[in-house]
Write a protein that holds these residues in place. Sequence first.
Motif, PDB file in Angstrom:
ATOM      1  N   GLN A 166      47.129 -74.972  19.473  1.00  0.00           N
ATOM      2  CA  GLN A 166      46.228 -75.387  18.392  1.00  0.00           C
ATOM      3  C   GLN A 166      45.910 -76.869  18.494  1.00  0.00           C
ATOM      4  OE1 GLN A 166      47.374 -74.394  14.310  1.00  0.00           O
ATOM      5  NE2 GLN A 166      46.464 -76.296  13.570  1.00  0.00           N
ATOM      6  N   PRO A 167      44.633 -77.238  18.566  1.00  0.00           N
ATOM      7  CA  PRO A 167      44.280 -78.664  18.538  1.00  0.00           C
ATOM      8  C   PRO A 167      44.697 -79.279  17.209  1.00  0.00           C
ATOM      9  CG  PRO A 167      42.425 -77.310  19.258  1.00  0.00           C
ATOM     10  CD  PRO A 167      43.452 -76.364  18.717  1.00  0.00           C
ATOM     11  N   LEU A 188      50.534 -89.912   4.647  1.00  0.00           N
ATOM     12  CA  LEU A 188      49.818 -91.125   5.021  1.00  0.00           C
ATOM     13  C   LEU A 188      48.888 -90.900   6.214  1.00  0.00           C
ATOM     14  CD1 LEU A 188      52.611 -93.834   4.601  1.00  0.00           C
ATOM     15  CD2 LEU A 188      50.874 -93.107   2.956  1.00  0.00           C
ATOM     16  N   LYS A 189      49.314 -90.080   7.183  1.00  0.00           N
ATOM     17  CA  LYS A 189      48.492 -89.798   8.356  1.00  0.00           C
ATOM     18  C   LYS A 189      47.754 -88.465   8.262  1.00  0.00           C
ATOM     19  CE  LYS A 189      50.674 -92.756  11.786  1.00  0.00           C
ATOM     20  NZ  LYS A 189      51.078 -92.852  13.208  1.00  0.00           N
ATOM     21  N   ASP A 228      45.835 -80.504   9.078  1.00  0.00           N
ATOM     22  CA  ASP A 228      45.985 -79.588  10.212  1.00  0.00           C
ATOM     23  C   ASP A 228      46.633 -78.265   9.793  1.00  0.00           C
ATOM     24  OD1 ASP A 228      44.829 -81.076  12.341  1.00  0.00           O
ATOM     25  OD2 ASP A 228      46.591 -82.375  12.365  1.00  0.00           O
ATOM     26  N   GLY A 229      46.676 -78.007   8.484  1.00  0.00           N
ATOM     27  CA  GLY A 229      47.142 -76.721   8.002  1.00  0.00           C
ATOM     28  C   GLY A 229      48.630 -76.492   8.198  1.00  0.00           C
ATOM     29  N   PHE A 278      52.120 -79.117   8.696  1.00  0.00           N
ATOM     30  CA  PHE A 278      53.372 -79.146   7.932  1.00  0.00           C
ATOM     31  C   PHE A 278      54.576 -78.972   8.853  1.00  0.00           C
ATOM     32  CE2 PHE A 278      56.876 -76.991   5.821  1.00  0.00           C
ATOM     33  CZ  PHE A 278      57.093 -77.821   4.732  1.00  0.00           C
ATOM     34  N   ILE A 279      54.482 -78.025   9.763  1.00  0.00           N
ATOM     35  CA  ILE A 279      55.593 -77.764  10.673  1.00  0.00           C
ATOM     36  C   ILE A 279      55.912 -78.997  11.513  1.00  0.00           C
ATOM     37  CG2 ILE A 279      56.268 -76.445  12.733  1.00  0.00           C
ATOM     38  CD1 ILE A 279      54.686 -74.073  11.522  1.00  0.00           C
ATOM     39  N   LEU A 280      54.886 -79.645  12.042  1.00  0.00           N
ATOM     40  CA  LEU A 280      55.116 -80.814  12.884  1.00  0.00           C
ATOM     41  C   LEU A 280      55.700 -81.975  12.092  1.00  0.00           C
ATOM     42  CD1 LEU A 280      51.884 -80.730  15.070  1.00  0.00           C
ATOM     43  CD2 LEU A 280      54.207 -80.092  15.756  1.00  0.00           C
TER      44      LEU A 280
END
Length: 251
Positions: A118-119, A214-215, A220-221, A225-227
């Motif tokens: 996923q981009p 903040l970023k 990115d859905g 959240f996972i990242l």
Amino acid sequence: MQPRLAILILTYNEEKNIGLCMDSASFADEIVVVDSGSTDQTAAIVAEKGGKIVVHPMVDGFAGQRNFALTQTQAEWVLFLDADERLAPEVEEEVWRIMERGDAFAYEILRKNIVFGQPVFHGGHAPDWSLRFYPRAAIRWEGIVHEAAKVTLPVKRLHACMFHHTYQDWERYFFKLNQYTTMLAQKMHEAGKRASFGAICFRPLAGFFKFYVLKSGWRDGKMGFILAAFHAFYTMAKYVKLWTLQRKGGR
């Protein structure tokens, strides 16, 4: 005389990536792969595609490995790639044009990150400019894990980009997480830094807030959240390992 270009790639068990990486860089005069002891088919694939393979144990971290790679070519210009990166087709024309002009600059290139297919455009993965293309004599790398390129020239940016297919499976993700946090904790310990229990508790929360809020990682859905959550875990692991080293050392 036309200046020469070498693409320099570091590998360790990259049989799934190295072929496509080299294909995207096939326009270079030379592809040099510095391998830190792969046990898979990485070396065979490099040889099959006409690359130069040099086995060199990683004893001085990633910066040391990159500096060693610089000694394995006589090309006037170098471009560093990781095995999970692919150059966009537009890179070829742009870098040759720069070399023909003899520009006295170093160049950053935009990495477009693709995480588990996923981009991602926000959070800690974007924008991701990386200093990779320069005259060989103008570059030196510093750092153990998150190494940085140090150049003696002004820096510009390429118009073309690369695609970074990072973390294609969770096993590889956790392997790198464990490897990087161990090396960072050791580096921090050697520098005399300390980890309090408060740092173990609160720095991961701060890391999550930075990446997710903040970023704008939330944009990115679910993957955002996972990242961000795993960045918090990465931060905690680093400080827990530093805390453990302190206790073993009686500090």
